[in-house]
Design an enzyme around this catalytic site. Structure first.
Site, PDB file in Angstrom:
ATOM      1  N   TYR A   1       0.836  -1.195   0.000  1.00  0.00           N
ATOM      2  CA  TYR A   1       0.000   0.000   0.000  1.00  0.00           C
ATOM      3  C   TYR A   1       0.876   1.252   0.000  1.00  0.00           C
ATOM      4  O   TYR A   1       1.976   1.254   0.544  1.00  0.00           O
ATOM      5  CB  TYR A   1      -0.939   0.017   1.211  1.00  0.00           C
ATOM      6  CG  TYR A   1      -0.249  -0.036   2.561  1.00  0.00           C
ATOM      7  CD1 TYR A   1       0.066   1.130   3.261  1.00  0.00           C
ATOM      8  CD2 TYR A   1       0.076  -1.258   3.151  1.00  0.00           C
ATOM      9  CE1 TYR A   1       0.690   1.077   4.508  1.00  0.00           C
ATOM     10  CE2 TYR A   1       0.699  -1.328   4.389  1.00  0.00           C
ATOM     11  CZ  TYR A   1       0.996  -0.150   5.058  1.00  0.00           C
ATOM     12  OH  TYR A   1       1.625  -0.201   6.283  1.00  0.00           O
ATOM     13  N   PRO A   2       0.394   2.323  -0.624  1.00  0.00           N
ATOM     14  CA  PRO A   2       1.098   3.606  -0.562  1.00  0.00           C
ATOM     15  C   PRO A   2       0.572   4.428   0.602  1.00  0.00           C
ATOM     16  O   PRO A   2      -0.560   4.210   1.071  1.00  0.00           O
ATOM     17  CB  PRO A   2       0.747   4.250  -1.895  1.00  0.00           C
ATOM     18  CG  PRO A   2      -0.644   3.779  -2.156  1.00  0.00           C
ATOM     19  CD  PRO A   2      -0.718   2.365  -1.582  1.00  0.00           C
ATOM     20  N   MET A   3       1.382   5.370   1.069  1.00  0.00           N
ATOM     21  CA  MET A   3       0.927   6.234   2.155  1.00  0.00           C
ATOM     22  C   MET A   3       1.643   7.580   2.090  1.00  0.00           C
ATOM     23  O   MET A   3       2.664   7.724   1.418  1.00  0.00           O
ATOM     24  CB  MET A   3       1.197   5.584   3.504  1.00  0.00           C
ATOM     25  CG  MET A   3       2.655   5.376   3.840  1.00  0.00           C
ATOM     26  SD  MET A   3       2.913   4.989   5.593  1.00  0.00           S
ATOM     27  CE  MET A   3       2.384   6.512   6.372  1.00  0.00           C
TER      28      MET A   3
ATOM     29  N   GLN B   1       9.425  -6.222   6.182  1.00  0.00           N
ATOM     30  CA  GLN B   1       8.897  -4.945   5.698  1.00  0.00           C
ATOM     31  C   GLN B   1       9.908  -4.226   4.814  1.00  0.00           C
ATOM     32  O   GLN B   1      11.083  -4.138   5.144  1.00  0.00           O
ATOM     33  CB  GLN B   1       8.540  -4.059   6.896  1.00  0.00           C
ATOM     34  CG  GLN B   1       8.024  -2.678   6.530  1.00  0.00           C
ATOM     35  CD  GLN B   1       7.613  -1.887   7.761  1.00  0.00           C
ATOM     36  OE1 GLN B   1       6.451  -1.885   8.145  1.00  0.00           O
ATOM     37  NE2 GLN B   1       8.569  -1.224   8.386  1.00  0.00           N
TER      38      GLN B   1
ATOM     39  N   LYS C   1       2.195  11.395   4.689  1.00  0.00           N
ATOM     40  CA  LYS C   1       2.024  12.048   5.984  1.00  0.00           C
ATOM     41  C   LYS C   1       1.100  13.254   5.808  1.00  0.00           C
ATOM     42  O   LYS C   1       1.199  14.004   4.839  1.00  0.00           O
ATOM     43  CB  LYS C   1       3.376  12.505   6.548  1.00  0.00           C
ATOM     44  CG  LYS C   1       4.297  11.357   6.958  1.00  0.00           C
ATOM     45  CD  LYS C   1       3.701  10.518   8.067  1.00  0.00           C
ATOM     46  CE  LYS C   1       4.715   9.501   8.585  1.00  0.00           C
ATOM     47  NZ  LYS C   1       4.123   8.610   9.608  1.00  0.00           N
TER      48      LYS C   1
ATOM     49  N   SER D   1       0.960   7.284  13.017  1.00  0.00           N
ATOM     50  CA  SER D   1      -0.100   6.903  12.082  1.00  0.00           C
ATOM     51  C   SER D   1      -1.453   7.454  12.499  1.00  0.00           C
ATOM     52  O   SER D   1      -2.225   7.933  11.662  1.00  0.00           O
ATOM     53  CB  SER D   1      -0.189   5.382  11.965  1.00  0.00           C
ATOM     54  OG  SER D   1       0.903   4.859  11.259  1.00  0.00           O
TER      55      SER D   1
END
Length: 273
Positions: free
Chosen positions: A164-166, A204, A168, A242
């Site tokens: 998945y992309p994320m 990860q 901030k 998060s």
């Protein structure tokens, strides 16, 4: 100290490709044509499995929405990655693929703590500050655990993947990029400690995409048990980094298969045949 970007180390370039198959077109082909496509795909992914100068490629069967397959490629240069992309597109299989999503990034290790410490001891931008950052980068870059993040090799048996992309958050009231660097360092250290509790269960890979793609980071998780994805993401959502500042894109979940399984995956060879 609030406007200081953390120093980073980079390794392999990464490309995640999500495709749907033209199943109607494939099924309309004669059996020998379909078998030829499967055999070529097997040969292509066998060759791409290891890059000439480093890196690797792997294919995953996606479960759920998004597409049929996810191809993951790591290479030492952007030029090599472009060549891999071209070869997939120009293959006999590529004619029957519809690109649903792709994500370009580079493996990254963020040196938040080293940056915060240097900023406390020297004026950011000064020669002394630059020296401290350079020394930290050289020391971190030589560490085995950092090398494993920059040049990832998936542990044996971890055939399940979650990507998945994320980014901030940069909202009106909560903005990651206005936080002091020492505060960002604290939050990321806490976040990292949560991830470490899954050592041996989840592998990860963090890739940075600022300036390369729409999101800021990609997260690729590997595990032997797919429930570990739910567990680690749940745990990390409760971390302040998060809970307050994380924004997430679409999740893709897949199962890795070997190049020799393409005939079975395309249905040109019965299971066990």
């Amino acid at each position: 100290m609030g406007q200081i970007a953390p120093a980073t180390l980079e390794g392999w370039y990464a490309l995640h490709q999500v495709f749907s198959a033209d199943w109607a077109g494939l099924r309309a082909l004669a059996p020998e044509q379909r078998a030829a496509i499967a055999d070529e795909a097997a040969a292509l992914f066998t060759e791409l499995a290891e890059g000439a100068d480093g890196g690797w490629s792997a294919a995953f069967k996606l479960v759920g929405g998004g597409g049929d397959w996810l191809f993951v490629h790591f290479r030492t240069t952007l030029d090599e990655l472009a060549e891999v992309q071209r070869r997939v597109s120009d293959s006999a299989l590529g004619v029957h693929l519809y690109r649903e999503y792709d994500y370009l990034s580079v493996t990254e290790a963020g040196l938040y703590h080293a940056t915060a410490q240097a900023a406390q001891e020297a004026k950011p931008g000064s020669d002394e500050y630059k020296r401290m950052i350079q020394e930290a980068m050289e020391a971190e870059g030589a560490a085995a655990h950092v090398k494993s993040r920059l040049y990832p090799q998936v542990p044996e048996g971890m055939k399940y993947l979650s990507f998945y992309p994320m980014s901030k958050r940069r909202g009106e009231t909560l903005n990651w990029y206005t936080l002091p660097v020492d505060e960002r360092s604290r939050l990321m250290r806490e976040h990292g400690m949560t991830g470490r509790t899954f050592a041996g269960r989840v592998f990860q890979v963090i890739t940075g995409s600022i300036g390369l793609d729409d999101w800021e980071w990609g997260v690729t998780l590997f595990a032997r048990d797919p429930l570990e994805f739910k567990r680690i993401v749940t745990e990390m959502r409760f971390d302040e980094a998060s809970a307050l500042y994380g924004e997430f894109g679409q999740f893709f979940t897949g199962i890795r298969f070997a190049p020799g399984e393409w005939p079975e995956v395309l249905g040109s060879r019965p299971r066990g045949g």
